[in-house]
Design a protein around this motif. Structure first.
Motif, PDB file in Angstrom:
ATOM      1  N   ILE A   1       0.779  -1.297   0.023  1.00 21.19           N
ATOM      2  CA  ILE A   1      -0.036  -0.120   0.068  1.00 21.19           C
ATOM      3  C   ILE A   1       0.868   1.100   0.069  1.00 21.19           C
ATOM      4  O   ILE A   1       0.729   2.032  -0.795  1.00 21.19           O
ATOM      5  CB  ILE A   1      -1.029   0.131   1.048  1.00 21.19           C
ATOM      6  CG1 ILE A   1      -1.938  -1.189   1.220  1.00 21.19           C
ATOM      7  CG2 ILE A   1      -1.463   1.494   1.316  1.00 21.19           C
ATOM      8  CD1 ILE A   1      -2.582  -1.384   2.387  1.00 21.19           C
ATOM      9  N   GLU A   2       2.004   1.374   0.887  1.00 24.69           N
ATOM     10  CA  GLU A   2       2.717   2.480   0.888  1.00 24.69           C
ATOM     11  C   GLU A   2       3.578   2.477  -0.308  1.00 24.69           C
ATOM     12  O   GLU A   2       3.757   3.761  -0.787  1.00 24.69           O
ATOM     13  CB  GLU A   2       3.686   2.258   2.207  1.00 24.69           C
ATOM     14  CG  GLU A   2       2.853   2.183   3.530  1.00 24.69           C
ATOM     15  CD  GLU A   2       1.999   3.734   4.066  1.00 24.69           C
ATOM     16  OE1 GLU A   2       2.264   4.394   3.117  1.00 24.69           O
ATOM     17  OE2 GLU A   2       1.363   3.511   5.076  1.00 24.69           O
ATOM     18  N   LEU A   3       4.034   1.431  -0.726  1.00 28.36           N
ATOM     19  CA  LEU A   3       4.683   1.596  -2.039  1.00 28.36           C
ATOM     20  C   LEU A   3       4.178   2.174  -3.308  1.00 28.36           C
ATOM     21  O   LEU A   3       4.302   3.041  -3.975  1.00 28.36           O
ATOM     22  CB  LEU A   3       5.065   0.319  -2.462  1.00 28.36           C
ATOM     23  CG  LEU A   3       6.074  -0.001  -3.821  1.00 28.36           C
ATOM     24  CD1 LEU A   3       7.483   1.006  -3.301  1.00 28.36           C
ATOM     25  CD2 LEU A   3       6.203  -1.453  -3.875  1.00 28.36           C
ATOM     26  N   GLN A   4       2.794   1.841  -3.548  1.00 24.46           N
ATOM     27  CA  GLN A   4       1.885   2.557  -4.191  1.00 24.46           C
ATOM     28  C   GLN A   4       1.618   3.971  -4.336  1.00 24.46           C
ATOM     29  O   GLN A   4       1.658   4.628  -5.142  1.00 24.46           O
ATOM     30  CB  GLN A   4       0.461   1.727  -4.306  1.00 24.46           C
ATOM     31  CG  GLN A   4      -0.158   1.981  -5.697  1.00 24.46           C
ATOM     32  CD  GLN A   4       0.267   1.509  -6.865  1.00 24.46           C
ATOM     33  OE1 GLN A   4       1.458   1.129  -6.932  1.00 24.46           O
ATOM     34  NE2 GLN A   4      -0.004   1.756  -8.235  1.00 24.46           N
ATOM     35  N   ALA A   5       1.387   4.395  -2.997  1.00 26.30           N
ATOM     36  CA  ALA A   5       1.253   5.625  -2.763  1.00 26.30           C
ATOM     37  C   ALA A   5       2.685   6.444  -3.099  1.00 26.30           C
ATOM     38  O   ALA A   5       2.382   7.426  -3.687  1.00 26.30           O
ATOM     39  CB  ALA A   5       0.967   6.076  -1.296  1.00 26.30           C
ATOM     40  N   MET A   6       3.763   5.896  -2.781  1.00 26.00           N
ATOM     41  CA  MET A   6       4.820   6.319  -2.980  1.00 26.00           C
ATOM     42  C   MET A   6       5.293   6.559  -4.627  1.00 26.00           C
ATOM     43  O   MET A   6       5.610   7.832  -5.054  1.00 26.00           O
ATOM     44  CB  MET A   6       6.308   5.817  -2.467  1.00 26.00           C
ATOM     45  CG  MET A   6       6.264   5.748  -0.906  1.00 26.00           C
ATOM     46  SD  MET A   6       7.138   4.392  -0.006  1.00 26.00           S
ATOM     47  CE  MET A   6       8.669   4.597  -1.209  1.00 26.00           C
ATOM     48  N   ARG A   7       4.875   5.630  -5.308  1.00 30.03           N
ATOM     49  CA  ARG A   7       5.131   5.499  -6.662  1.00 30.03           C
ATOM     50  C   ARG A   7       3.984   6.616  -7.449  1.00 30.03           C
ATOM     51  O   ARG A   7       4.658   7.369  -8.270  1.00 30.03           O
ATOM     52  CB  ARG A   7       4.615   4.186  -7.252  1.00 30.03           C
ATOM     53  CG  ARG A   7       4.800   4.084  -8.776  1.00 30.03           C
ATOM     54  CD  ARG A   7       4.504   2.733  -9.325  1.00 30.03           C
ATOM     55  NE  ARG A   7       5.667   1.854  -9.007  1.00 30.03           N
ATOM     56  CZ  ARG A   7       5.673   0.649  -8.222  1.00 30.03           C
ATOM     57  NH1 ARG A   7       4.471   0.378  -7.575  1.00 30.03           N
ATOM     58  NH2 ARG A   7       6.718   0.071  -7.973  1.00 30.03           N
ATOM     59  N   LEU A   8       2.834   6.811  -7.065  1.00 31.84           N
ATOM     60  CA  LEU A   8       1.772   7.773  -7.597  1.00 31.84           C
ATOM     61  C   LEU A   8       2.312   9.111  -7.275  1.00 31.84           C
ATOM     62  O   LEU A   8       2.364  10.052  -8.414  1.00 31.84           O
ATOM     63  CB  LEU A   8       0.440   7.532  -7.249  1.00 31.84           C
ATOM     64  CG  LEU A   8      -0.091   6.183  -7.604  1.00 31.84           C
ATOM     65  CD1 LEU A   8      -1.417   6.029  -7.104  1.00 31.84           C
ATOM     66  CD2 LEU A   8      -0.407   6.253  -8.946  1.00 31.84           C
TER      67      LEU A   8
END
Length: 453
Positions: A375-382
């Motif tokens: 979840i955190e990784l996807q937020a960082m990516r976006l």
């Protein structure tokens, strides 16, 4: 068929004894051998030799910078140009273009076939293997930010493409990704802010067959370093400038042929082009907790005299501010890539590791921790992609890169910690790469410069 050029016949992914040694490493090894010799006992120099080994290991040798190539001032006849801003699609769409997707595929293959196998040995040696650097050069990474008319590979600004490539490379290893991207960061800076004469002088080297080692030098070894208030100074002297100060975390500093140095000019930060071999430049090892494969060094500038044509960009800190923002964006992309490597590794590990007759992923505490990483990784990516997209279109991305950096700094370190935790005792040993990724991810909040999109 592989997109990556094969390594040289007989070559290894690891470091050979000759290729792994920088000038500083050779000096350390020489002093160590001297301390083990019986000769120093016969001549009464045992105490002095042991002290030399101690000081060298702790601080590293401080030597003159490498004698670089002679950049032809005449240059080529191609007129200077700036990378064009990309066009807005009119919708919130971060889907990579066909060209960007092709670059990402090449970068992923480079990361998996070349960077990942060499990462452990490069981390131990604090140096990037020659095979890795050659492979990165052959796929044209140094020309990513150079306009196509000047020999580059992109028609428009490359911030988005650069972010995607940095993310893909970091899935192989962050330290080696930094080492391979550093020359391109200098080429991008010259493309964005260089005069026509500067572009004609330096850019041909970055689009040719023998790309020089080059590095940004922004960070300094001071507590609570502020990138917008560098202690390194540049004072006017006749028609030129004189630089004094110390820069840290300089990528491959012992072999770099060109530096972009940040210094305070009349109280305002500015950028300067400094060729290696310039009188007053010295370099020493600056080994760190993470990103060790980048071969980080300290650059000492003592009365370094430069001509008026050494100033890169303006004196109002406009170019400098953009350089810092693009650098922070690059570190965000590297964090996302390394975080993805952690996620991929721990997923396989917890699904394959059994305890009490079942995979440990069946336990909620483990499954929730892996889900939080995703979840955190996807937020960082976006957030990172949004900032890169605005930079590509020439729009203000100050807010977006600030948000991305804050999230990547906080959650990136957490992802590294959780990765080690999920492996238990295995997370603490070098048999598994998560301990290296944890060390690398802690660099994001403290590194300034080194790479740039």
């Amino acid at each position: 068929m592989s997109l990556i050029h094969p390594l040289r016949p007989g070559g290894r992914h690891g470091l050979s004894s000759r290729e792994s040694r920088t000038p500083i490493g050779v000096a350390v090894a020489a002093v160590s051998r001297l301390a083990q010799s019986d000769l120093i006992d016969r001549v009464g120099l045992r105490k002095q030799a042991e002290q030399a080994v101690y000081v060298t290991t702790r601080n590293g040798f401080r030597v003159a910078t490498a004698a670089g190539r002679q950049f032809a001032r005449a240059g080529r006849r191609t007129a200077g140009t700036r990378p064009a801003s990309g066009e807005s699609r009119g919708v919130f769409d971060l889907t990579p273009t066909d060209d960007e997707e092709m670059l990402v595929q090449v970068a992923r293959e480079l990361a998996q076939e070349v960077l990942r196998p060499a990462a452990s040995a490069a981390d131990a040696a604090c140096a990037a293997p020659a095979e890795v650097l050659v492979a990165a050069q052959e796929v044209g990474l140094s020309g990513l930010g150079v306009p196509e008319p000047l020999g580059g590979i992109m028609e428009d600004r490359s911030a988005m493409a650069g972010a995607l490539v940095a993310e893909a490379l970091a899935q192989g290893d962050m330290g080696l990704a930094v080492a391979t991207l550093a020359p391109g960061a200098v080429a991008t800076a010259i493309s964005l802010w260089g005069t026509e004469a500067q572009q004609q002088t330096y850019l041909p080297a970055f689009t040719g067959s023998a790309v020089p080692a080059a590095a940004l030098a922004i960070a300094e070894p001071t507590v609570l370093f502020d990138a917008f208030a560098p202690a390194t100074t540049a004072r006017r002297d006749g028609d030129g400038f004189v630089l004094d100060g110390v820069k840290s975390a300089v990528v491959r500093g012992a072999e770099a042929e060109l530096f972009v140095v940040a210094a305070s000019l009349d109280g305002t930060p500015a950028l300067f082009l400094v060729e290696s071999g310039t009188h007053g430049l010295e370099v020493e090892a600056d080994p760190s907790m993470g990103v060790r494969a980048a071969g980080l060094s300290r650059l000492h500038l003592t009365g370094v005299r430069l001509g008026a044509d050494a100033l890169l960009g303006d004196t109002e800190a406009t170019a400098y501010a953009e350089c810092v923002r693009l650098s922070r964006l690059a570190w965000c992309a590297l964090t996302v890539g390394t975080g993805q490597a952690v996620l991929d590794y721990v997923k396989d590990y917890v699904n394959g590791r059994e305890a009490f007759g079942e995979p440990i992923s069946h336990r909620q505490s483990v499954a929730f921790m892996v889900a939080d990483i995703a979840i955190e990784l996807q937020a960082m990516r976006l957030l990172t992609w949004k900032a890169a997209s605005r930079a590509t279109r020439g729009e203000d991305f100050t807010r977006e890169v600030g948000l991305a950096r804050q999230l990547c700094t906080e959650k990136g370190m957490r992802i590294g910690l959780d990765g080690v935790q999920l492996l238990g005792g295995h997370g603490f040993v070098k048999e598994h790469p998560v301990e290296r990724w944890y060390r690398d991810l802690r660099a994001v909040g403290v590194m300034e410069g080194a790479v740039m999109l």
